[in-house]
Design a protein around this motif. Structure first.
Motif, short mmCIF file in Angstrom:
data_model
loop_
_atom_site.label_atom_id
_atom_site.label_comp_id
_atom_site.label_asym_id
_atom_site.label_seq_id
_atom_site.Cartn_x
_atom_site.Cartn_y
_atom_site.Cartn_z
N SER A 18 0.83 -1.26 -0.07
CA SER A 18 0.04 -0.04 0.01
C SER A 18 0.77 1.27 0.12
O SER A 18 0.39 2.62 -0.14
N ASP A 19 2.20 1.01 0.28
CA ASP A 19 3.16 2.37 0.26
C ASP A 19 3.92 2.47 -1.15
O ASP A 19 3.78 1.56 -1.93
N SER A 20 4.36 3.80 -1.16
CA SER A 20 5.15 3.63 -2.49
C SER A 20 6.60 3.31 -2.26
O SER A 20 7.67 3.88 -1.98
N GLY A 21 6.66 1.86 -2.88
CA GLY A 21 7.91 1.35 -2.49
C GLY A 21 9.12 1.65 -3.54
O GLY A 21 10.29 1.35 -3.40
N ILE A 22 8.73 2.03 -4.70
CA ILE A 22 9.50 2.42 -6.12
C ILE A 22 9.19 3.93 -6.04
O ILE A 22 8.19 4.20 -6.24
#
Length: 368
Positions: A18-22
């Motif tokens: 759910s997070d902005s991993g890239i």
């Protein structure tokens, strides 16, 4: 840099889906290495290592997903890169589940062969190396083969089992070198392209308790260097390209003689011209700088430089050779240092960018 070229910086992080991993940044060299955020990607759990293909306009990221048995398994996600906007569009995903019975199979590293026919992934916890095909315009294809490592090293805690930590292709693409932190070896493979399998070629044995992690070739292809995570050292080798053999030259500490705290090492890289070598210390939170004698692979200490943040898990030298960018996992930031091309020394530029738990930072130049 060419005025019609743009340098983009891709980061991978520890993150939930759910997070902005890239994240994708534009690197502004005219502003002294300022990082301008262009794009974020959600939907992939722990995209902790990346591989960029600037020619094919593809990004490959490792990730993980539930395996349906209460555990986790690795996967490779492929993305199309829009070079002018930094926009990433997901193409597909491929599971990287090794053979049954190998335990947890999440991966920690990904690299691509010179022909862009395969990517190779390493499973630190699973003790395995996977060969994944690239097909249909650069999409991740299928897991073609898995090599399982066996044994243990000298340290009963860190080396109780195999821990392949990276896979680096030789400059000519013929050999793959896999430092195994748990076994104190650098294992060499070739790819049997007819049968799409990994073929064992040989081992280079390091001193007990070294814990080899990441590996780098000199630009001239005649020497190579491994950073040893467990005992905070760097070992250098001369390299015989025809046979794929490494011949050990020396081992040097990454720490000052008077350092007394806990420390483990992470990344290693050379300057673009090969005159200098850099390694990261997690604990001391520094970059060690060595001069390189390319004719002998001997190292001469220059300095230690603060990373301006905790746990420098990864760093990169920009393709033009002007900057070194550190990913500090525990400080949640990227930190930009200028490289003195004559001395190899680093100077903090004052430019930083906020990224949650960054683990990997990969630059690429795209021509307009």
């Amino acid at each position: 840099m060419n005025t019609h070229a743009k340098m983009l910086l891709f980061t991978g992080s520890y993150s939930e889906a759910s997070d902005s991993g890239i994240q994708v940044f534009e690197f502004d060299e005219e502003a002294g290495g300022k990082l301008n955020l262009l794009h974020k990607i959600k939907g992939l759990t722990n995209p902790t290592f990346l591989e960029v293909d600037p020619i094919g306009l593809r990004l490959y990221a490792i990730g993980e997903k539930p395996n349906g048995k209460g555990g986790k398994e690795g996967e490779v996600a492929s993305y199309a890169i829009h070079p002018m906007t930094g926009q990433l569009s997901e193409l597909n995903r491929t599971g990287t589940m090794p053979a049954e019975g190998t335990g947890q199979t999440t991966t920690c590293h990904i690299s691509r062969d010179l022909e862009s026919q395969y990517v190779v992934v390493c499973s630190y916890h699973g003790g395995s190396v996977g060969l994944v095909s690239l097909e249909d315009g650069g999409k991740s294809g299928r897991l073609c083969d898995t090599a399982i490592h066996k044994g243990q090293g000298a340290d009963p805690v860190r080396q109780d089992r195999p821990h392949p930590h990276s896979a680096i292709f030789s400059p000519d693409g013929r050999f793959i070198f896999v430092p195994d932190l748990g076994l104190d070896v650098i294992r060499c493979y070739t790819i049997d392209r007819q049968n799409k399998t990994l073929k064992y070629h040989g081992d280079t044995v390091l001193h007990p308790g070294a814990g080899p992690r990441h590996f780098a070739f000199h630009p001239d292809g005649k020497s190579a260097y491994v950073i040893n995570e467990v005992d905070s050292t760097i070992t250098s080798f001369t390299y015989q390209a025809e046979s794929g053999l490494l011949n050990e030259v020396m081992t040097a500490s990454t720490l000052p003689e008077d350092f007394s705290g806990d420390n483990i090492c992470a990344e290693i890289a050379l300057s673009v011209d090969g005159r200098f070598l850099y390694g990261s210390n997690r604990g001391m939170d520094s970059i060690v700088v060595y001069a390189v004698d390319a004719s002998t692979a001997k190292l001469i200490f220059i300095e230690h430089v603060s990373t301006h943040g905790g746990h420098p898990r990864h760093f990169t030298v920009t393709p033009d050779g002007g900057y070194l960018i550190v990913a500090n996992r525990d400080a949640n930031n990227l930190v930009v240092h200028a490289i003195d091309r004559h001395t190899g020394r680093l100077t903090f530029t004052g430019n930083t960018a906020e990224v949650s738990k960054p683990v990997c930072v990969k630059p690429a130049i795209f021509k307009g």
